[in-house]
Design an enzyme around this catalytic site. Structure first.
Site, PDB file in Angstrom:
ATOM      1  N   GLY A  76      20.075 -21.213  66.679  1.00  0.00           N
ATOM      2  CA  GLY A  76      19.701 -21.865  65.418  1.00  0.00           C
ATOM      3  C   GLY A  76      20.679 -22.995  65.185  1.00  0.00           C
ATOM      4  O   GLY A  76      21.794 -22.766  64.704  1.00  0.00           O
ATOM      5  N   LEU A  77      20.266 -24.221  65.562  1.00  0.00           N
ATOM      6  CA  LEU A  77      21.196 -25.347  65.453  1.00  0.00           C
ATOM      7  C   LEU A  77      20.796 -26.288  64.314  1.00  0.00           C
ATOM      8  O   LEU A  77      20.899 -27.499  64.423  1.00  0.00           O
ATOM      9  CB  LEU A  77      21.280 -26.095  66.792  1.00  0.00           C
ATOM     10  CG  LEU A  77      21.784 -25.242  67.972  1.00  0.00           C
ATOM     11  CD1 LEU A  77      21.748 -26.042  69.273  1.00  0.00           C
ATOM     12  CD2 LEU A  77      23.202 -24.732  67.709  1.00  0.00           C
ATOM     13  N   ALA A  98      15.965 -16.453  56.850  1.00  0.00           N
ATOM     14  CA  ALA A  98      15.845 -14.999  56.683  1.00  0.00           C
ATOM     15  C   ALA A  98      14.403 -14.555  56.913  1.00  0.00           C
ATOM     16  O   ALA A  98      13.460 -15.340  56.771  1.00  0.00           O
ATOM     17  CB  ALA A  98      16.283 -14.624  55.271  1.00  0.00           C
ATOM     18  N   ASN A 155      20.976 -15.538  55.324  1.00  0.00           N
ATOM     19  CA  ASN A 155      20.870 -14.817  54.050  1.00  0.00           C
ATOM     20  C   ASN A 155      19.819 -13.724  54.155  1.00  0.00           C
ATOM     21  O   ASN A 155      18.816 -13.734  53.441  1.00  0.00           O
ATOM     22  CB  ASN A 155      20.453 -15.787  52.935  1.00  0.00           C
ATOM     23  CG  ASN A 155      21.641 -16.516  52.333  1.00  0.00           C
ATOM     24  OD1 ASN A 155      22.776 -16.054  52.409  1.00  0.00           O
ATOM     25  ND2 ASN A 155      21.373 -17.664  51.727  1.00  0.00           N
ATOM     26  N   SER A 195      28.828 -18.616  53.138  1.00  0.00           N
ATOM     27  CA  SER A 195      28.596 -19.508  52.004  1.00  0.00           C
ATOM     28  C   SER A 195      29.428 -20.772  52.127  1.00  0.00           C
ATOM     29  O   SER A 195      30.552 -20.752  52.620  1.00  0.00           O
ATOM     30  CB  SER A 195      28.942 -18.798  50.697  1.00  0.00           C
ATOM     31  OG  SER A 195      28.778 -19.701  49.627  1.00  0.00           O
ATOM     32  N   LYS A 217      26.934 -11.008  49.900  1.00  0.00           N
ATOM     33  CA  LYS A 217      26.442 -12.392  49.854  1.00  0.00           C
ATOM     34  C   LYS A 217      25.267 -12.514  48.870  1.00  0.00           C
ATOM     35  O   LYS A 217      25.152 -13.502  48.141  1.00  0.00           O
ATOM     36  CB  LYS A 217      26.014 -12.867  51.255  1.00  0.00           C
ATOM     37  CG  LYS A 217      25.387 -14.272  51.279  1.00  0.00           C
ATOM     38  CD  LYS A 217      26.353 -15.316  50.778  1.00  0.00           C
ATOM     39  CE  LYS A 217      25.978 -16.770  50.898  1.00  0.00           C
ATOM     40  NZ  LYS A 217      24.686 -17.261  50.629  1.00  0.00           N
ATOM     41  N   HIS A 223      26.763 -12.624  45.537  1.00  0.00           N
ATOM     42  CA  HIS A 223      27.377 -13.960  45.411  1.00  0.00           C
ATOM     43  C   HIS A 223      26.314 -14.939  44.924  1.00  0.00           C
ATOM     44  O   HIS A 223      26.534 -15.729  43.998  1.00  0.00           O
ATOM     45  CB  HIS A 223      27.938 -14.391  46.775  1.00  0.00           C
ATOM     46  CG  HIS A 223      28.247 -15.858  46.897  1.00  0.00           C
ATOM     47  ND1 HIS A 223      27.277 -16.824  47.029  1.00  0.00           N
ATOM     48  CD2 HIS A 223      29.426 -16.526  46.885  1.00  0.00           C
ATOM     49  CE1 HIS A 223      27.840 -18.021  47.089  1.00  0.00           C
ATOM     50  NE2 HIS A 223      29.149 -17.864  47.005  1.00  0.00           N
ATOM     51  N   ASN A 224      25.152 -14.901  45.548  1.00  0.00           N
ATOM     52  CA  ASN A 224      24.091 -15.830  45.173  1.00  0.00           C
ATOM     53  C   ASN A 224      23.544 -15.550  43.776  1.00  0.00           C
ATOM     54  O   ASN A 224      23.183 -16.471  43.054  1.00  0.00           O
ATOM     55  CB  ASN A 224      22.967 -15.801  46.206  1.00  0.00           C
ATOM     56  CG  ASN A 224      23.317 -16.613  47.433  1.00  0.00           C
ATOM     57  OD1 ASN A 224      24.487 -16.686  47.809  1.00  0.00           O
ATOM     58  ND2 ASN A 224      22.345 -17.223  48.071  1.00  0.00           N
ATOM     59  N   GLU A 247      25.877 -17.115  41.606  1.00  0.00           N
ATOM     60  CA  GLU A 247      25.622 -18.568  41.740  1.00  0.00           C
ATOM     61  C   GLU A 247      24.468 -18.994  40.810  1.00  0.00           C
ATOM     62  O   GLU A 247      24.568 -19.984  40.091  1.00  0.00           O
ATOM     63  CB  GLU A 247      25.289 -18.837  43.213  1.00  0.00           C
ATOM     64  CG  GLU A 247      24.881 -20.234  43.580  1.00  0.00           C
ATOM     65  CD  GLU A 247      24.495 -20.305  45.086  1.00  0.00           C
ATOM     66  OE1 GLU A 247      25.346 -19.990  45.929  1.00  0.00           O
ATOM     67  OE2 GLU A 247      23.345 -20.670  45.391  1.00  0.00           O
ATOM     68  N   ARG A 271      14.419 -20.303  36.303  1.00  0.00           N
ATOM     69  CA  ARG A 271      13.918 -21.057  37.469  1.00  0.00           C
ATOM     70  C   ARG A 271      12.395 -20.915  37.522  1.00  0.00           C
ATOM     71  O   ARG A 271      11.676 -21.871  37.795  1.00  0.00           O
ATOM     72  CB  ARG A 271      14.532 -20.539  38.764  1.00  0.00           C
ATOM     73  CG  ARG A 271      15.975 -20.962  38.900  1.00  0.00           C
ATOM     74  CD  ARG A 271      16.365 -21.077  40.360  1.00  0.00           C
ATOM     75  NE  ARG A 271      17.808 -21.162  40.475  1.00  0.00           N
ATOM     76  CZ  ARG A 271      18.442 -21.357  41.621  1.00  0.00           C
ATOM     77  NH1 ARG A 271      17.768 -21.465  42.745  1.00  0.00           N
ATOM     78  NH2 ARG A 271      19.756 -21.431  41.650  1.00  0.00           N
ATOM     79  N   ARG A 293       9.899   7.629  22.423  1.00  0.00           N
ATOM     80  CA  ARG A 293       9.356   8.217  23.667  1.00  0.00           C
ATOM     81  C   ARG A 293       8.897   9.650  23.413  1.00  0.00           C
ATOM     82  O   ARG A 293       7.887  10.109  23.935  1.00  0.00           O
ATOM     83  CB  ARG A 293      10.420   8.188  24.774  1.00  0.00           C
ATOM     84  CG  ARG A 293      10.734   6.796  25.296  1.00  0.00           C
ATOM     85  CD  ARG A 293      11.832   6.844  26.349  1.00  0.00           C
ATOM     86  NE  ARG A 293      11.377   7.398  27.607  1.00  0.00           N
ATOM     87  CZ  ARG A 293      11.811   8.530  28.136  1.00  0.00           C
ATOM     88  NH1 ARG A 293      12.719   9.246  27.501  1.00  0.00           N
ATOM     89  NH2 ARG A 293      11.342   8.953  29.282  1.00  0.00           N
TER      90      ARG A 293
HETATM   91  C1  6PG Z   1      25.674 -20.630  49.783  1.00  0.00           C
HETATM   92  C2  6PG Z   1      24.344 -20.840  49.139  1.00  0.00           C
HETATM   93  C3  6PG Z   1      23.288 -20.881  50.198  1.00  0.00           C
HETATM   94  C4  6PG Z   1      21.997 -21.545  49.779  1.00  0.00           C
HETATM   95  C5  6PG Z   1      21.205 -20.729  48.822  1.00  0.00           C
HETATM   96  C6  6PG Z   1      20.308 -21.521  47.923  1.00  0.00           C
HETATM   97  O1  6PG Z   1      26.312 -19.666  49.418  1.00  0.00           O
HETATM   98  O2  6PG Z   1      26.053 -21.462  50.612  1.00  0.00           O
HETATM   99  O3  6PG Z   1      24.065 -19.820  48.245  1.00  0.00           O
HETATM  100  O4  6PG Z   1      23.135 -19.594  50.681  1.00  0.00           O
HETATM  101  O5  6PG Z   1      22.220 -22.807  49.302  1.00  0.00           O
HETATM  102  O6  6PG Z   1      20.407 -19.906  49.638  1.00  0.00           O
HETATM  103  O7  6PG Z   1      19.575 -20.578  47.279  1.00  0.00           O
HETATM  104  P1  6PG Z   1      18.255 -20.873  46.494  1.00  0.00           P
HETATM  105  O8  6PG Z   1      17.352 -21.652  47.397  1.00  0.00           O
HETATM  106  O9  6PG Z   1      17.716 -19.530  46.196  1.00  0.00           O
HETATM  107  O10 6PG Z   1      18.679 -21.638  45.296  1.00  0.00           O
END
Ligand code: 6PG
Length: 471
Positions: free
Chosen positions: A12-13, A78, A104, A130, A184, A187-188, A191, A289, A447
């Site tokens: 994967g380049l 992915a 990812n 990342s 990860k 992390h996202n 993000e 989003r 409930r």
């Molecule tokens: C990172 C980013 C990377 C990518 C995201 C974007 O850590 O370098 O998170 O993984 O830019 O996948 O994510 P979305 O397309 O879901 O915004």
């Protein structure tokens, strides 16, 4: 160069894969690359110059160039592409060889692949990477998970290529199985939360205060020299200086307000719900989003549904200071939600995560790097099983000191009709987490009323059902 005995191979380049190859080679490792797309192989061969790196057009030749036991990293989208690469290389591999998925991938896919490959005697590591293009080229943050001994084999390469923070590597072994890809994913998720909060601060500056792009740039630039210092604030400041090449406008004003997503934020929310971990800021970010993509519906609705005037007259400097504190508050609560999720996941999936290590490797190279992460690292160094960052002695003070500001910003946003779900969710997270009592007793009563689901009592153990008075 001698095209044999390469330390590692890369399949994967694309942007990430090619830049990582060059990064590995810059640190003295010999690297072979392969991609089905010949133009990408050529591109690597051009860029590699006199480094110990080269691209191969034939998968067989690529595999032959690797030292045994072979180590192959892949950086492909992915999902199905990962399985298809595994299927392609498997016939060429021998027991003891190692496949590293640097994309990812969803953590459940990583678990599945790990099981399948270990049946064949092939080691498998899931490594979250990342930092985007420049991170891959000059030092990403890397989150490896899988068998420890397999990690040890490629540790020197990953350590050399990783970002550095205070001379410390932004990579460390995180845990077994899918631990790396899970970290990860979270992390996202963080993000997503941070990006949503920053975009809300932009909306307030633009629509409520009426600031222009240059002024907005100045604010983010100033913020980046203070407690909000972070990669995302830094790039946001830059974004507001970018001119559009095809017009006299700034580029930001030419970009459609519909955000795309590859799904990692949604996966974070999904698994948090699965584990019953509250993640309101990240959930709100995912929803916003989604909401952004309803552009034509929003355009129609805007003709019918009105709200208050979005503009307010306020003193600029105090408002910006208040907004900075509100962003800081929301930033801390977003990290707190993500880390709390990792706390539950670590037990649920037996990752045995060291949370100070997670914060440590996020301090440099990755998208959510921020000065605040050093404080977060210290919090877990002091109390390794801290239930929530909000109860860390230092961070709790920071959050208490900025709660008035986030409340004030939300009030202003409500008065102006500006949507700030990221700020609201962050404050609600704080207000509910600090609440000894929540109105969930009423939910239990309801409930039981309509479905005889029973409830628990404050004064007696057990489950109870009542014949409610239907008036
Ligand atoms: C990172 C980013 C990377 C990518 C995201 C974007 O850590 O370098 O998170 O993984 O830019 O996948 O994510 P979305 O397309 O879901 O915004």
């Amino acid at each position: 160069m001698n095209k044999s005995e390469c330390d590692i191979g890369m399949i994967g380049l694309g942007v990430m894969g090619r830049n990582l190859v060059l990064n590995f080679a810059d640190h003295g490792f010999s690297v072979a690359g392969f991609d089905k797309d010949k133009s990408k192989v050529n591109e690597l061969n051009k860029e590699a110059e006199n480094r110990k790196a080269f691209g191969e057009e034939s998968l067989e030749e690529f595999i032959k160039s690797l030292r045994k036991p072979k180590a192959i990293m892949m950086l492909v989208p992915a999902g199905a592409p990962v399985d298809s690469v595994i299927e392609d290389v498997l016939p060429y591999l021998e027991p003891g060889d190692l496949i590293i998925d640097g994309g990812n991938s969803h953590f459940t896919d990583t678990n599945k692949r790990f099981k399948e490959l270990s049946g064949e005697g092939i080691h498998f590591l899931g490594v979250g990477i990342s930092g985007g293009e420049s991170g891959a080229r000059f030092g990403p943050s890397m989150m490896p998970g899988g068998p420890k001994d397999a990690y040890e084999r490629i540790k020197p390469i990953l350590e050399a290529a990783s970002a550095k923070y205070n001379n410390e590597n932004c990579v460390t072994y995180l845990g077994p199985g899918s631990a790396g890809h899970y970290v990860k994913m979270v992390h996202n998720g963080i993000e997503y939360g941070l990006m949503q909060i920053i975009s809300e601060s932009y909306d307030l500056m633009k629509r409520s205060l009426g600031l222009n792009n240059k002024q907005i740039h100045e604010v983010y630039k100033r913020w980046n020299n203070g407690k909000l210092q972070s990669y995302l604030i830094e790039i946001t400041a830059d974004i507001f200086t970018q001119k559009d090449e095809d017009s006299d406008s700034q580029l930001i004003d030419k970009i459609l307000d519909e955000a795309k997503q590859k799904g990692t934020g949604k996966w974070t929310s999904e698994d948090a719900m699965e584990m019953q971990v509250p993640l309101p800021t990240i959930d709100a970010a995912v929803s916003m989003r989604d909401m952004s993509t309803y552009k034509s519906e929003r355009e129609q609705a805007a003709k019918l549904l009105y709200g208050p005037d979005s503009h307010i007259e306020v003193d600029f400097l105090p408002f910006i200071k208040q907004l900075e504190d509100a962003v800081y508050f929301a930033m801390i609560t977003t990290y707190a939600q993500g880390m709390a999720m990792l706390g539950t996941a670590s037990k649920e999936y037996n990752y045995n995560l060291d949370f100070k290590d997670v914060a440590k490797i996020w301090r440099g190279g990755c998208i959510i790097r921020a000065t605040l992460l050093e404080e977060i690292r210290k919090a877990y160094e002091n109390v390794p099983d801290l239930p929530n960052l909000l109860v860390d002695p230092i961070l709790s003070k920071e959050i208490l000191n900025s709660q008035d500001e986030v409340r004030a910003i939300i009030k202003t946003a409500v008065e102006c009709g500006i949507p700030v779900p990221g700020f609201m969710a962050s404050l609600a997270y704080f207000d509910s987490y600090r609440s000894e009592w929540l109105p969930a007793n009423l939910v239990q009563a309801q409930r039981d009323y309509f479905g005889s689901h029973t409830y628990e009592r404050v004064d007696e153990k057990g489950f109870f059902h009542t014949q409610w008075n239907h008036v």
